[in-house]
Design a protein around this motif. Structure first.
Motif, mmCIF file in Angstrom:
data_model
loop_
_atom_site.group_PDB
_atom_site.id
_atom_site.type_symbol
_atom_site.label_atom_id
_atom_site.label_comp_id
_atom_site.label_asym_id
_atom_site.label_seq_id
_atom_site.Cartn_x
_atom_site.Cartn_y
_atom_site.Cartn_z
ATOM 1 N N LEU A 8 1.919 -3.184 9.529
ATOM 2 C CA LEU A 8 1.899 -1.724 9.658
ATOM 3 C C LEU A 8 3.015 -1.242 10.579
ATOM 4 O O LEU A 8 3.322 -1.884 11.582
ATOM 5 C CB LEU A 8 0.578 -1.264 10.290
ATOM 6 N N LYS B 171 0.879 -1.175 0.000
ATOM 7 C CA LYS B 171 0.000 0.000 0.000
ATOM 8 C C LYS B 171 0.908 1.214 0.000
ATOM 9 O O LYS B 171 1.574 1.526 1.001
ATOM 10 C CB LYS B 171 -0.916 -0.031 1.227
ATOM 11 N N GLU C 107 1.617 4.493 0.428
ATOM 12 C CA GLU C 107 1.337 5.807 1.011
ATOM 13 C C GLU C 107 2.418 6.830 0.674
ATOM 14 O O GLU C 107 2.221 8.039 0.816
ATOM 15 C CB GLU C 107 1.162 5.695 2.524
ATOM 16 N N SER D 17 4.544 3.481 4.631
ATOM 17 C CA SER D 17 3.929 4.674 5.229
ATOM 18 C C SER D 17 4.434 5.995 4.675
ATOM 19 O O SER D 17 3.756 7.012 4.800
ATOM 20 C CB SER D 17 4.114 4.647 6.745
ATOM 21 N N VAL E 181 2.031 -1.969 4.563
ATOM 22 C CA VAL E 181 1.767 -0.543 4.356
ATOM 23 C C VAL E 181 3.089 0.217 4.338
ATOM 24 O O VAL E 181 3.831 0.215 5.327
ATOM 25 C CB VAL E 181 0.825 0.016 5.438
ATOM 26 N N CYS F 58 -6.739 4.594 5.189
ATOM 27 C CA CYS F 58 -5.711 3.833 4.468
ATOM 28 C C CYS F 58 -6.097 2.349 4.424
ATOM 29 O O CYS F 58 -6.081 1.716 3.361
ATOM 30 C CB CYS F 58 -4.359 4.022 5.163
#
Length: 419
Positions: free
Chosen positions: A185, A44, A46, A313, A311, A166
């Protein structure tokens, strides 16, 4: 808003409102990691948000809700040296409100410049204090005197709700019928992790949450062990996006059901190796906190055949730190070591030592520290080699050659002073 039945609908509203700013950040299946771990690994991203971190989500949501409650609020304040400041600045520009952003005096110019750019005339930056505690105190005093709205970086229900968008996007972006087996995470103050933990509990399937902290800032681990937030006596600031001395109170409340075993702690030097690997293999720039969830995959021995979402970040990395990154990665990989060598003060002594080096041993640092006696000199010696085993062979040859030396590679006190 509490984290009862209304939490999911609140996150859905926040996610819908975010679309005025940017499309969902990509969820990408990573071929390299998937092949390496024999799993279906998705990232993911970000680091591809407008401010290159997820922090824009919480800042935007908290500002949106403050303005809904009182449209007359025109001044918002935060204390941050990094991603939160940039998120607040971007949100101020979007809503057309003024922001006063307090940063430590030691904040790099690159971060100050990016924050000013995102604010685009809507924010004023004040540099106050050598340490973040002083900066925070100044920001809160300003709020009290000017009736401004303080936007905390993580310990706030509206910020947590925003960060949870998110995880909501992840569930919406997965292929139809697929739910992640594991979501990994990073943890700093706990905004992203507590929001995601609350949301995951309300989604279909049985996604397991795994959290990651840097070894030098285990604020959640200590809180879970002690049964409540504790302030760490010392914090290693290298992983600046996650180096928090105390987990947020509201955040811990939502994470306290976890076992300390659900939190992995990863070494800062190993994170450097992961960052360099991703830069070289994938062409992706990660900040240290952004590499945490990818780095932690090394420690899991049960990934085979699983669907895993890590994730990423953030990607706000200052390239002036690259030499330090390379240095720490080499040390973790065992390919660079530092010695204090006692060299006899006689003709030919240096040549004798150089003859001990192997074909792949390269001197990267050679510096006289002092002549400790008339007969010997102390030398700081940095050596790089192509394999760990080469150092054991070199040390054996040094001993047989009558050289006295001390390996200081892992002595953080000495190396921080002289390396």
């Amino acid at each position: 808003m509490g984290h009862g039945t209304g939490f999911l609908s609140g996150v859905e509203r926040a996610e819908a409102a975010l679309r005025d700013l940017f499309d969902p950040t990509p969820l990408q299946r990573n071929v390299y990691l998937s092949a390496y771990y024999g799993a279906d690994i998705w990232l993911k991203r970000e680091d591809l948000s407008p401010v290159r971190s997820y922090k824009i989500r919480g800042a935007f949501n908290a500002m949106r809700k403050a303005l809904e409650a009182d449209a007359g609020r025109r001044v918002f304040v935060c204390a941050s040296a990094g991603n939160h400041a940039q998120g607040v600045a971007f949100a101020c520009k979007h809503f057309g409100v003024n922001g006063v952003i307090f940063m430590p005096v030691t904040t790099p110019q690159q971060k100050i410049g990016k924050t000013r750019q995102f604010g685009d005339g809507q924010v004023e930056i004040r540099l106050v204090g050598d340490y973040f505690d002083d900066t925070l105190e100044a920001a809160q005093s300003f709020c009290a005197e000017n009736n401004a709205v303080f936007l905390p970086p993580y310990d706030d229900a509206d910020v947590i709700e925003g960060q949870a968008t998110c995880a909501l996007e992840v569930f919406r972006q997965m292929p139809e019928g697929v739910v992640p087996d594991i979501m990994v995470l990073p943890v700093g103050g706990g905004g992203l992790s507590s929001g995601s933990a609350t949301l995951v509990g309300k989604m279909p399937g049985d996604t397991e949450l795994r959290l990651v902290e840097p070894v030098g800032a285990p604020s959640l681990t200590r809180a879970l062990e002690q049964g409540g937030p504790v302030t760490l006596e010392a914090v290693d600031n290298f992983v600046d996006g996650a180096a928090v001395a105390r987990i947020g109170d509201i955040n811990f409340e939502r994470l306290k059901h976890l076992s300390p075993d659900a939190v992995t702690r990863v070494a800062e030097d190993r994170i450097c190796a992961t960052m360099l690997e991703f830069l070289n293999v994938e062409g992706v720039v990660l900040e240290p906190a952004g590499a945490l969830s990818i780095d932690a995959l090394r420690d899991y021995d049960d990934l085979t055949g699983k669907t895993v979402v890590a994730v990423v970040s953030g990607g706000n990395f200052d390239f002036e730190r690259l030499p330090d990154l390379k240095e720490r990665a080499l040390r973790w990989e065992g390919l660079k070591r530092y010695y204090i060598l006692r060299l006899p003060q006689r003709p030919g002594a240096l040549r004798d030592f150089l003859n001990l080096l192997g074909p792949d041993d390269d001197i990267s640092r050679f510096e006289y520290l002092k002549k400790s006696a008339r007969n010997f000199g102390s030398i700081l010696l940095g050596i790089e080699s192509s394999a760990r085993v080469n150092f054991a062979d070199l040390e054996q040859r040094m001993l047989e050659g009558g050289f006295t030396f001390q390996d200081i590679t892992d002595d953080t006190v000495i190396t921080s002073l002289i390396v």
